[in-house]
Design a protein around this motif. Structure first.
Motif, PDB file in Angstrom:
ATOM      1  N   VAL A 828     -28.856  65.772 -16.723  1.00 36.76           N
ATOM      2  CA  VAL A 828     -27.851  66.732 -17.192  1.00 36.76           C
ATOM      3  C   VAL A 828     -27.161  66.226 -18.455  1.00 36.76           C
ATOM      4  O   VAL A 828     -27.017  66.966 -19.439  1.00 36.76           O
ATOM      5  N   THR A 829     -26.726  64.986 -18.434  1.00 39.19           N
ATOM      6  CA  THR A 829     -26.000  64.451 -19.603  1.00 39.19           C
ATOM      7  C   THR A 829     -26.911  64.344 -20.826  1.00 39.19           C
ATOM      8  O   THR A 829     -26.474  64.598 -21.945  1.00 39.19           O
ATOM      9  N   ASP A 830     -28.168  63.971 -20.607  1.00 38.76           N
ATOM     10  CA  ASP A 830     -29.110  63.914 -21.742  1.00 38.76           C
ATOM     11  C   ASP A 830     -29.358  65.309 -22.327  1.00 38.76           C
ATOM     12  O   ASP A 830     -29.466  65.474 -23.548  1.00 38.76           O
ATOM     13  N   ALA A 831     -29.461  66.313 -21.447  1.00 36.25           N
ATOM     14  CA  ALA A 831     -29.699  67.686 -21.904  1.00 36.25           C
ATOM     15  C   ALA A 831     -28.499  68.210 -22.695  1.00 36.25           C
ATOM     16  O   ALA A 831     -28.658  68.896 -23.713  1.00 36.25           O
ATOM     17  N   LYS A 832     -27.289  67.878 -22.220  1.00 38.14           N
ATOM     18  CA  LYS A 832     -26.082  68.298 -22.940  1.00 38.14           C
ATOM     19  C   LYS A 832     -26.012  67.616 -24.309  1.00 38.14           C
ATOM     20  O   LYS A 832     -25.662  68.251 -25.311  1.00 38.14           O
ATOM     21  N   LYS A 833     -26.364  66.340 -24.330  1.00 29.46           N
ATOM     22  CA  LYS A 833     -26.358  65.612 -25.605  1.00 29.46           C
ATOM     23  C   LYS A 833     -27.365  66.235 -26.570  1.00 29.46           C
ATOM     24  O   LYS A 833     -27.075  66.418 -27.762  1.00 29.46           O
ATOM     25  N   GLN A 834     -28.535  66.593 -26.034  1.00 30.83           N
ATOM     26  CA  GLN A 834     -29.580  67.186 -26.882  1.00 30.83           C
ATOM     27  C   GLN A 834     -29.097  68.472 -27.538  1.00 30.83           C
ATOM     28  O   GLN A 834     -29.298  68.674 -28.749  1.00 30.83           O
ATOM     29  N   ILE A 835     -28.439  69.327 -26.777  1.00 35.11           N
ATOM     30  CA  ILE A 835     -28.029  70.613 -27.345  1.00 35.11           C
ATOM     31  C   ILE A 835     -26.876  70.435 -28.324  1.00 35.11           C
ATOM     32  O   ILE A 835     -26.863  71.018 -29.406  1.00 35.11           O
ATOM     33  N   PHE A 836     -25.901  69.610 -27.985  1.00 33.60           N
ATOM     34  CA  PHE A 836     -24.760  69.420 -28.883  1.00 33.60           C
ATOM     35  C   PHE A 836     -25.194  68.762 -30.199  1.00 33.60           C
ATOM     36  O   PHE A 836     -24.826  69.218 -31.285  1.00 33.60           O
ATOM     37  N   GLU A 837     -25.985  67.703 -30.084  1.00 37.83           N
ATOM     38  CA  GLU A 837     -26.423  67.006 -31.305  1.00 37.83           C
ATOM     39  C   GLU A 837     -27.386  67.872 -32.113  1.00 37.83           C
ATOM     40  O   GLU A 837     -27.342  67.870 -33.351  1.00 37.83           O
ATOM     41  N   GLY A 838     -28.249  68.595 -31.411  1.00 36.37           N
ATOM     42  CA  GLY A 838     -29.201  69.461 -32.109  1.00 36.37           C
ATOM     43  C   GLY A 838     -28.503  70.565 -32.882  1.00 36.37           C
ATOM     44  O   GLY A 838     -28.840  70.853 -34.040  1.00 36.37           O
ATOM     45  N   VAL A 839     -27.517  71.204 -32.243  1.00 36.57           N
ATOM     46  CA  VAL A 839     -26.763  72.264 -32.920  1.00 36.57           C
ATOM     47  C   VAL A 839     -26.002  71.684 -34.112  1.00 36.57           C
ATOM     48  O   VAL A 839     -25.944  72.296 -35.186  1.00 36.57           O
ATOM     49  N   ALA A 840     -25.433  70.487 -33.927  1.00 34.26           N
ATOM     50  CA  ALA A 840     -24.694  69.843 -35.016  1.00 34.26           C
ATOM     51  C   ALA A 840     -25.605  69.581 -36.217  1.00 34.26           C
ATOM     52  O   ALA A 840     -25.253  69.889 -37.370  1.00 34.26           O
ATOM     53  N   LYS A 841     -26.784  69.040 -35.962  1.00 39.51           N
ATOM     54  CA  LYS A 841     -27.734  68.786 -37.054  1.00 39.51           C
ATOM     55  C   LYS A 841     -28.193  70.094 -37.695  1.00 39.51           C
ATOM     56  O   LYS A 841     -28.364  70.182 -38.924  1.00 39.51           O
ATOM     57  N   GLY A 842     -28.387  71.103 -36.850  1.00 40.36           N
ATOM     58  CA  GLY A 842     -28.806  72.405 -37.367  1.00 40.36           C
ATOM     59  C   GLY A 842     -27.762  73.012 -38.288  1.00 40.36           C
ATOM     60  O   GLY A 842     -28.089  73.600 -39.324  1.00 40.36           O
TER      61      GLY A 842
END
Length: 852
Positions: A828-842
């Motif tokens: 769960v925490t890895d998935a949340k990190k993926q979406i937050f960081e991915g959106v930030a980079k996007g």
């Protein structure tokens, strides 16, 4: 294809196969008028009777086509009736021909003639062998007012033929209440109804006794009889319903269907509810067998349904969650020897546990209860890999906690096939652009949109072939259903909701150019003209929440709203208007350049209004489907388009210039000139506008709704972060802010050409764009930095420990172990990190692409 076959058939009028193929070509596109004419011609020429029935069926379908005027509809039905009545072979020689004959009589209101056919020996024989004909017979008898006669016939079938078709029981029940079915009910009618109910009760009680545990139809019919009797005040007493409920539970309580069967009859109050609850509580026993387990599960579902508000507290719900989870592990022992392909008999206890925990989250506002639910349901899904209900619950909860990659994993585990892509894809694709990382090149969700949309392409090709095959084999009763099926998929609401989500992902990923703008503009305008059918399945996920509470589906909705026709209409208007401004295609150019079949437009009177007027409309029911942040985005988009429209209209090349350029490009690519175009002979092809003496519009300051939008969204974002709301609420603000910048880029694309700016004196306008982009970049970069920090916050050793600690009540009070919960926490925490960081980079990438 139609033109090809028609030309060939004209050249070889005696070629029967070419005639059939010409007919089928028209059938494929729903051109029933031409199909009827061809079939009539073939019948006269080749004297084959099935061609006559093709003609009759085509006339009937033309009559029922939405585009057919009402007066012509009657004429066509009368034509079909005359043709079928004069056929040399009576229609009852074939069940499907007989069905077509009855359908025409029904639609013309010729019930006496239909009943005469049905009462004949041949008609009775056909109906006894054909379910579709018998279903139509029931409908005609009901329309004729023969409810009591149908009841007598059904009673005879039930008693003598031992027919346990539920439709037969419903016919008996309808007959019992036929006297009070009208608007005017006097004492005499009420007395007659009371007598009929008593006789029916006696009959059904006898059937229920004879059938015992073999069949539950008799008992269920008694419950339905009592429910209707109460509604019409002809019940024999207050204890009757209680007696029937208890009898039904004692006989069927150990079967999975019990709760759903009894649910319509247990909206009880006061003493009745107390008696029923006391009875249920007395029915529990040790979980020694699968039957005991199902009896326990049904007791808990039935008790939970009628819980009062006072009984739904955090303390009591916590106790229930613990009880259900422990019972689940106890029930797992009964299925320990089952293969992986089988469902566990205790699965419903895991579902109950998950729904109680979700309700605890709604009661307390504490996210930890969603973590409890995830841990319990993840374990249940590992033990019952094919339980779609558990997978769908996990999809909804993972979207809530901001773990979209895990939601997608569980959605894919369901292995959705064919038309389920239309009915179920809303679980994962509703507001999917929130969770898309397409802006950084991750096209996972974008690909899911494309895969889910394959069914619509298949439908366009395959369903037409099914209709052709039905004509070939004379299965006339199937053809209207195929046509309805094709129409519902072609005009599916979910299809176009997915399309809009895909467009929003696409513009974040791809370079904005004229090809993208023109293609999407044409397709979105087609969608805007459709009348949509909502085929989404909201009932597939069972609901075990108390009746006074929102359903589980409602509790787990993002923003407590379901995107529907209004939401779709608003976003279509936003993007059609934006693409219109950026495009050089007007209706004249589009008509000349667009090749291929256009979708059939809706007959909605509103569609006859000018497109500009329709795009400007804002209905309250549409606005109600938007969140406050989406409303702010709509205000920005509307103000932006209104501001820029005069400058686009002035600078856009005239149609003649656009067509000349299209012709030039076509000849360069193909070596052949573009036919059918009247190209300009003067120099207008190079002019920016048609009137050289017309002054360009005065450059106006951008409206406040545009200039203040990015600052307002930045403040809104910071407020949400401080309040520690659910991830999707934060992601919505950041994604809409990013989308606003992309929309600005689309609508200012024309003015990136220095020559256009200079020629039209739009220098001050371009300067305004720069200032707005700077504000947008500042807001978005700040959001990106915050999102990166949020991604790091939970994806640490301390964050995972906090997740496990929050779930301590679950793994301490049940057989869930610490290690399993730790694994869930990491996912769960890895998935949340993926979406937050991915959106930030996007966001950073979008800023770079659209502000440089």
């Amino acid at each position: 294809m139609v033109s090809m076959y028609e030309d060939a058939f004209k050249q070889q009028p005696n070629n029967e196969d070419l005639g059939s193929q010409t007919f089928f070509a028209n059938v494929r596109i729903g051109n029933w008028k031409a199909a009827q004419q061809i079939a009539t011609k073939m019948h006269k020429q080749f004297q084959e009777e099935h061609y006559l029935y093709w003609s009759i069926m085509s006339a009937f379908l033309q009559a029922n086509d939405p585009s057919t005027p009402e007066m012509l509809r009657t004429v066509l039905l009368k034509l079909a009736h005359r043709l079928i009545s004069s056929a040399s072979t009576p229609s009852y020689y074939s069940a499907d021909r007989f069905h077509l004959h009855l359908t025409i009589l029904r639609d013309l209101g010729l019930y006496d003639e239909a009943c005469q056919m049905l009462d004949s020996d041949a008609g009775k024989t056909v109906c006894s062998a054909s379910l579709s004909c018998d279903e139509l017979r029931r409908e005609i008898w009901k329309l004729k007012g023969l409810t009591k006669e149908e009841g007598e016939r059904a009673q005879k079938r039930i008693v003598e033929a031992k027919d346990r078709n539920w439709l037969e029981f419903l016919a008996v029940l309808d007959a019992a209440f036929a006297d009070v079915a009208g608007q005017e009910v006097d004492e005499a009618k009420k007395a007659a109804c009371s007598e009929a109910v008593a006789k029916t009760r006696e009959l059904l009680a006898q059937i229920a006794e004879e059938d015992g545990r073999r069949d539950r139809s008799g008992l269920l019919a008694l419950l339905e009889l009592e429910k209707r009797a109460r509604a019409h005040n002809v019940s024999i007493g207050p204890s009757e319903l209680q007696d029937l409920l208890q009898r039904y539970f004692q006989r069927v309580g150990d079967k999975a269907c019990c709760f759903e069967d009894l649910k319509p009859y247990i909206d009880l109050q006061d003493d009745e509810l107390s008696t029923w609850s006391a009875f249920l509580k007395s029915q529990t026993s040790p979980l020694a067998t699968t039957e005991d387990l199902w009896r326990y599960i049904n007791v808990q579902k039935l008790l939970r349904y009628n819980l009062s508000e006072a009984e739904v507290t955090v303390e009591l719900e916590t106790a229930r969650a613990t009880e259900f989870l422990n019972a689940y592990f106890e029930g797992l022992k009964l299925g320990k020897d089952l293969p992986d392909t089988e469902l566990q008999p205790a699965d419903d206890l895991a579902v109950l546990t998950g729904q109680v925990l979700v309700n605890l989250w709604k009661l307390s506002g504490k996210l930890e209860y969603l973590y409890h639910a995830l841990s319990a349901l993840e374990y249940a899904s590992s033990r019952s890999k094919h339980s779609f209900r558990i997978h769908l619950m996990l999809v909804r909860i993972y979207r809530l906690v901001g773990a979209p990659s895990l939601a997608l994993e569980h959605y894919r585990a369901i292995n959705v096939k064919q038309v389920q892509n239309d009915t179920l894809s809303h679980f994962i694709l509703s507001r999917a652009s929130l969770f898309s990382l397409s802006s950084v090149g991750d096209l996972t969700y974008s690909s899911e949109c494309m895969e889910a949309s394959q069914i619509y392409m298949s439908n366009s090709q395959e369903t037409a072939e099914f209709i052709v095959r039905a004509f070939s084999t004379e299965k006339y009763s199937q053809i209207p259903d195929f046509i309805v099926f094709e129409d519902r998929l072609d005009n599916s609401l979910q299809r176009d909701l997915t399309k809009i989500e895909h467009v929003r992902m696409r513009i974040a990923h791809e370079q904005i150019n004229s090809d993208l703008v023109d293609m999407e503009l044409i397709e979105l305008k087609f969608i805007f003209d459709r009348f949509h059918h909502d085929n989404r399945d909201f009932e597939v996920q069972p609901n075990y929440q108390p009746r006074h509470l929102p359903t589980f589906d409602q509790q787990t909705l993002l923003f407590n709203k379901t995107p529907g026709p209004g939401w779709l209409s608003i976003f279509l208007k936003v993007y059609i208007r934006a693409f219109q401004l950026a495009s050089d295609l007007d209706d004249t150019v589009e008509d000349k350049l667009l090749i291929g079949d256009r979708p059939k437009p809706s007959n909605d009177p509103e569609n006859r209004l000018p497109l500009k007027e329709r795009l400007a409309k804002r209905k309250q029911e549409e606005l109600d489907e938007l969140t406050p942040d989406e409303l702010a985005f709509l205000e920005f988009a509307t103000a932006l388009s209104d501001w820029l429209a005069p400058y686009h209209d002035y600078a856009r090349p005239p149609p003649s210039a656009v067509l000349a350029e299209a012709a030039k490009q076509t000849e360069l690519k193909t070596g052949h000139p573009l036919k059918g175009l009247e190209l300009p002979t003067n120099g207008s092809a190079t002019n920016g506008h048609t009137k050289k003496d017309e002054e360009p519009p005065t450059v106006q300051e951008p409206p406040a709704a545009v200039t203040k939008f990015f600052d307002n969204m930045s403040a809104r974002f910071n407020d949400l972060v401080q309040r520690e709301v659910l991830p999707h609420e934060i992601l919505l603000v950041s994604s809409l802010t990013q989308e606003a910048l992309i929309l600005l880029s689309i609508e200012t694309m024309r003015f990136k050409n220095a020559a256009v700016v200079k020629q039209n004196k739009f220098g001050a306008l371009v300067q305004s764009f720069k200032e707005i982009r700077q504000k947008a970049a500042a807001s978005l970069n700040e959001m990106a930095a915050t999102l990166s920090k949020l991604g790091e916050k939970d994806a640490t050793v301390e964050g995972r420990k906090a997740f496990v600690a929050a779930c301590k009540p679950v793994w301490e009070s049940s057989e869930l172990d610490h290690d399993f919960v730790s694994t869930v926490s990491k996912k769960v925490t890895d998935a949340k990190k993926q979406i937050f960081e991915g959106v930030a980079k996007g966001i950073c990438r979008v800023c770079k692409n659209h502000t440089s």
